[in-house]
Design an enzyme around this catalytic site. Structure first.
Site, short mmCIF file in Angstrom:
data_model
loop_
_atom_site.label_atom_id
_atom_site.label_comp_id
_atom_site.label_asym_id
_atom_site.label_seq_id
_atom_site.Cartn_x
_atom_site.Cartn_y
_atom_site.Cartn_z
CE LYS A 427 -15.57 -3.85 -5.36
NZ LYS A 427 -13.99 -4.33 -5.30
CD1 TRP A 528 -13.79 -8.09 4.96
CD2 TRP A 528 -12.99 -9.74 4.06
NE1 TRP A 528 -13.53 -9.08 6.07
CE2 TRP A 528 -12.91 -9.98 5.53
CE3 TRP A 528 -12.00 -10.51 3.11
CZ2 TRP A 528 -12.42 -11.10 6.21
CZ3 TRP A 528 -11.64 -11.61 3.84
CH2 TRP A 528 -11.62 -11.97 5.10
CG HIS A 529 -13.31 -5.38 -1.74
ND1 HIS A 529 -13.67 -5.70 -3.15
CD2 HIS A 529 -12.69 -6.36 -1.28
CE1 HIS A 529 -13.38 -6.96 -3.29
NE2 HIS A 529 -12.77 -7.33 -2.27
CE1 TYR A 530 -11.92 -2.32 6.35
CE2 TYR A 530 -13.59 -4.02 6.23
CZ TYR A 530 -12.40 -3.51 6.67
OH TYR A 530 -11.82 -4.47 7.52
#
Length: 594
Positions: A427, A528-530
């Site tokens: 990531k 999913w870390h928007y």
């Protein structure tokens, strides 16, 4: 093949406790109550008479706080505020407690595969061609993510302008109730040793703290594989002052525009039967509506309510309450890329447990196994399989729409794995590339249009290249040879396998796996870390009050310009508690009792 369902589920990242410390002396859990807490009910039960008992002044049916969204921040926020004030939470989804596809680790991917209207997750595809999801359930993203729990670093707390002492008090408030130390699988141990072998040092052991090197983080899955979500933080609530309505879809925030500044008076929401209701905010000084609908939902709700870019609001004939060109801007998503690692033998399922925190601003994690069995499937849909041919148990050459549908019908309870193995992921922290969010229509149930512009900035792309080189070293390390027998000569085969996996809708250069930059572009997915869309200084003040209007705050990830820590859920839940305490202290001082 199982690769696609398993990969998509984890790439989209994002129970019943044996003992509840918070529930002692608080809300007692009803053995036969599917909603667990007596203050939770369906939205259709809302009426003036039923809400009058929560009235703060005894004269009308109003609330001191109305929280839009019972997610990772909304649940701890509401539980905290209810200690002293009347609180109404409006959650558009249902409860997680009786949903087996949410509660069990082995069903992690199945829960994300469910794209029905009642699913805990709502799928969307960004204009970049990357699959994504947003939560639609009480507990928010903590119900559909991979469960990893790790705090933000001290520098993030300082940049946020938060009180370090209160932050340190707020994290344990969450951890006591729902966080556990994982039991490491053999694969996660191998990743730990491999990271150390390739230089991601030192080993920091098991810790919640964000420190450079290799560490084992916390998890919201207990030793039995049951998930404990932010919804369980409602055990801290004062049941006499909290009301949670599920299947309550807020249509818009209501303003009084007769004064010099727009002033919030309440919200309009729709219940599960399609009927509309209006919830009123108390006239008491300090009463507020608090948006906690996430980085997609909060900017969308502001615009639907008349706060946003003037041209966009006028295009959809939305009355302009306040022009703010920054609503929906500054959207970012941390790009993730993976190397798929086939295994010689079946591997025990594990989600994120071990993480390598590098000095180059890249985090390395891994997930293994498929976990699902015929007995574990409660609702099976396949990830949009009818349209996008992503159904994972069908071999690639047979993956046609008609074959997929026939396979679902014929083998609903007789699934097998067509792929065995795992993947190592990286990531990218602190992406420079930014995008935007805009409305497609005025239907709140529909996803807005979202663009993240992955790797638009060349620095992001270069960092991804360096990260893939690091991950390549990890999968070819001596520690992994027992699993993969993969040497340096076989790395490009694994890269090719990763590119060919149908994990996004982006055009791919299948014959160019030797270009790391092209690999990054071809295989980018979300973890999913928007975040962003309601940034501090642009849309909200440092205390999260919406600029230019009265009695409205935003408390969620839409206010962040970076994702905290390796995985943000710990800080999201902490922020709910933190801001709740700050608000109580601002209103009551020492009398707040927190």
């Amino acid at each position: 093949m199982a690769l696609k369902l398993f990969l998509f589920a984890l790439l989209l990242c994002l129970p019943t406790s044996l003992s509840s410390t918070a529930s002692k002396g608080k809300e007692k859990k009803s053995k036969f109550n599917p909603y667990r807490y007596t203050f939770i009910d369906k939205a259709s039960t809302f009426s003036s008479s039923s809400s009058s008992s929560f009235s703060s002044n005894g004269q009308d049916s109003s609330y001191d706080y109305i929280v839009i969204g019972g997610g990772t921040a909304g649940c701890p926020l509401a539980a905290t505020l209810s200690q002293n004030f009347s609180v109404l939470v409006l959650e558009r989804g249902g409860v997680p407690f009786t949903n087996a596809n949410v509660s069990f680790l082995r069903n992690f991917h199945i829960g994300l595969a469910d794209i029905s209207a009642s699913s805990a997750s709502q799928a969307f595809v960004s204009t970049d061609g990357v699959y994504n999801a947003r939560a639609r359930v009480l507990g928010g993203g903590s119900c559909i993510n991979a469960g990893f729990y790790s705090r933000a670093d001290a520098a993030f707390v300082k940049r946020a302008g938060w009180d370090p002492k209160l932050v340190k008090e707020s994290y344990p408030w969450v951890e006591r109730e729902i966080v556990h130390q994982p039991k490491l699988t053999l694969w996660q141990k191998a990743l730990r040793d491999s990271l150390l072998e390739v230089g991601v040092r030192p080993f920091n052991g098991f810790t919640y703290d964000h420190v450079s090197g290799t560490k084992i983080g916390g998890t919201i899955f207990d030793r039995f594989g049951r998930r404990h979500t932010a919804a369980e933080l409602l055990a801290y609530a004062n049941p006499q002052k909290l009301r949670v309505l599920i299947y309550a879809t807020v249509q818009k925030i209501v303003f009084d525009t007769s004064g010099t500044r727009p002033r919030v008076t309440g919200v309009i929401f729709k219940d599960e039967k399609g009927n509309q209701h209006q919830a009123l905010l108390s006239n008491r000084k300090g009463s507020e509506v608090i948006l906690s609908s996430g980085a997609i939902g909060s900017p969308q709700m502001l615009m639907l309510s008349g706060i946003g870019p003037k041209k966009e609001l006028q295009r959809l004939k939305i009355p302009v309450v306040l022009e703010n060109e920054h609503v929906g801007k500054g959207m970012a998503d941390n790009p993730m890329n993976t190397i798929l690692v086939p295994s010689k033998a079946p591997i025990e399922q594990s989600l994120i447990q071990t993480v390598g925190i590098t000095k180059m601003g890249v985090y390395v994690e891994a997930s293994t196994g498929f976990g699902q069995s015929p007995e574990s499937i409660h609702t099976h849909y396949g990830i949009m399989s009818n349209k996008n041919e992503l159904f994972s148990t069908i071999p690639a050459k047979q993956r046609r729409p008609e074959a997929t549908q026939a396979y679902i019908t014929r083998n609903k309870y007789q699934l097998h794995e067509a792929f065995n193995g795992s993947f190592i992921l990286e990531k990218l922290a602190y992406p420079i590339s930014r995008g935007h969010l805009s409305l497609v229509n005025t239907n709140v149930d529909d996803n807005p249009s979202v663009t993240f512009n992955y790797f638009k900035h060349p620095v992001d792309l270069q960092r991804c290249v360096e990260a893939i080189r690091l991950v390549s070293k990890v999968v070819t390390s001596n520690r992994f040879l027992n699993y993969t027998q993969c040497d340096k000569q076989n790395v490009h085969k694994m890269l090719s396998l990763s590119v060919k996996a149908n994990i996004n809708l982006r055009p791919k250069q299948l014959n160019d796996t030797k270009s790391m930059a092209q690999f990054c572009k071809d295989t980018v997915v979300t973890i999913w870390h928007y975040h962003g869309g309601c940034l501090v200084g642009k849309v909200v003040s440092p205390n999260r009050k919406v600029l230019g209007v009265d009695r409205l705050r935003v408390i969620d990830g839409s206010t962040f310009d970076e994702s905290p820590g390796t995985n943000p859920q710990a800080t999201m839940m902490m922020m709910g508690r933190y801001m709740g305490v700050k608000i109580l202290r601002e209103r009551l001082g020492n009398k707040a009792g927190v």
